[in-house]
Scaffold this motif. Structure first.
Motif, PDB file in Angstrom:
ATOM      1  N   SER A   1       0.564   0.702  -1.756  1.00 42.32           N
ATOM      2  CA  SER A   1       0.513   0.100  -0.661  1.00 42.32           C
ATOM      3  C   SER A   1       0.858   1.006   1.177  1.00 42.32           C
ATOM      4  O   SER A   1       1.688   2.185   0.637  1.00 42.32           O
ATOM      5  N   ARG A   2       1.120   0.670   1.702  1.00 37.48           N
ATOM      6  CA  ARG A   2       1.976   0.747   3.075  1.00 37.48           C
ATOM      7  C   ARG A   2       3.123   1.299   2.665  1.00 37.48           C
ATOM      8  O   ARG A   2       3.291   2.433   3.892  1.00 37.48           O
ATOM      9  N   ASP A   3       3.795   0.372   1.944  1.00 35.64           N
ATOM     10  CA  ASP A   3       4.940   1.208   1.855  1.00 35.64           C
ATOM     11  C   ASP A   3       5.441   2.598   1.298  1.00 35.64           C
ATOM     12  O   ASP A   3       6.529   2.506   1.504  1.00 35.64           O
ATOM     13  N   ASP A   4       4.414   2.486   1.104  1.00 29.71           N
ATOM     14  CA  ASP A   4       4.659   4.404  -0.069  1.00 29.71           C
ATOM     15  C   ASP A   4       4.256   4.915   1.138  1.00 29.71           C
ATOM     16  O   ASP A   4       4.254   6.501   0.373  1.00 29.71           O
ATOM     17  N   THR A   5       3.700   4.863   1.826  1.00 26.54           N
ATOM     18  CA  THR A   5       3.377   5.631   2.888  1.00 26.54           C
ATOM     19  C   THR A   5       4.806   6.718   3.581  1.00 26.54           C
ATOM     20  O   THR A   5       5.741   6.282   3.580  1.00 26.54           O
ATOM     21  N   ALA A   6       4.538   7.841   4.045  1.00 30.91           N
ATOM     22  CA  ALA A   6       6.519   8.829   3.688  1.00 30.91           C
ATOM     23  C   ALA A   6       6.337  10.369   3.473  1.00 30.91           C
ATOM     24  O   ALA A   6       5.116  10.339   2.606  1.00 30.91           O
ATOM     25  N   VAL A   7       6.728  11.284   3.399  1.00 26.63           N
ATOM     26  CA  VAL A   7       6.540  12.448   2.870  1.00 26.63           C
ATOM     27  C   VAL A   7       7.273  12.732   1.393  1.00 26.63           C
ATOM     28  O   VAL A   7       8.748  11.928   1.360  1.00 26.63           O
ATOM     29  N   TYR A   8       6.971  13.014   0.885  1.00 23.12           N
ATOM     30  CA  TYR A   8       7.122  13.748  -1.112  1.00 23.12           C
ATOM     31  C   TYR A   8       7.812  14.662  -0.481  1.00 23.12           C
ATOM     32  O   TYR A   8       6.949  15.689  -0.462  1.00 23.12           O
TER      33      TYR A   8
ATOM     34  N   GLN B   1       3.198  15.175   2.904  1.00 28.86           N
ATOM     35  CA  GLN B   1       2.540  14.083   3.506  1.00 28.86           C
ATOM     36  C   GLN B   1       1.726  13.050   2.607  1.00 28.86           C
ATOM     37  O   GLN B   1       0.535  13.086   2.367  1.00 28.86           O
ATOM     38  N   VAL B   2       2.129  11.663   2.844  1.00 31.97           N
ATOM     39  CA  VAL B   2       0.547  11.084   2.016  1.00 31.97           C
ATOM     40  C   VAL B   2       1.042   9.268   2.477  1.00 31.97           C
ATOM     41  O   VAL B   2       2.018   9.088   3.069  1.00 31.97           O
ATOM     42  N   THR B   3      -0.022   9.654   3.219  1.00 32.38           N
ATOM     43  CA  THR B   3      -0.504   8.024   4.114  1.00 32.38           C
ATOM     44  C   THR B   3      -1.385   7.108   3.691  1.00 32.38           C
ATOM     45  O   THR B   3      -2.634   7.441   3.136  1.00 32.38           O
TER      46      THR B   3
END
Length: 123
Positions: free
Chosen positions: A87-94, A118-120
């Motif tokens: 989901s969009r809430d998972d957008t982050a640098v991992y 980066q995961v978008t």
């Protein structure tokens, strides 16, 4: 010191999947508990998942439990994060993390970090 290099990030639609990889070098990989963290824009870095040295035990943040799976291949010196139902809430640098102690990984007090991937997630 362990050198960690993440890969596998990218752009994915909501509901989709990605698998992140983290290749380790420099030390005996099987001696280290491994973890994944993430940092979204404007937020602090947060714990996502960890796996013990043998791979026999895993722990997850509540926000990803049931959707993400952490695994490792000690023969390949690599840890993975399979991310499903994104989901969009998972957008982050991992970020990948390593430490000799699992507790330190879960608390983010680790000795070694990767550079991040980066995961978008788009809607």
């Amino acid at each position: 010191q362990v050198q960690l290099v993440e890969s596998g990030g990218g752009l994915v639609q909501a509901g989709g999947s990605l698998r992140l990889s983290c290749a380790a070098s420099g030390r005996t990989f099987s001696n280290y508990a491994m973890g994944w963290f993430r940092q979204a824009p404007g937020k602090e870095r947060e714990f996502v998942a960890l796996i013990t040295r043998s791979g026999g035990s895993t722990r997850y943040a509540d926000s990803v439990k049931g959707r993400f799976i952490i695994s490792r291949d000690n023969a390949k010196n690599t840890v993975y994060l399979q991310m499903n139902s994104l989901s969009r809430d998972d957008t982050a640098v991992y970020y990948c993390a390593a430490d000799l102690q699992s507790l330190r990984v879960q608390e983010g007090r680790v000795s070694d970090w990767g550079q991040g991937t980066q995961v978008t997630v788009s809607s």
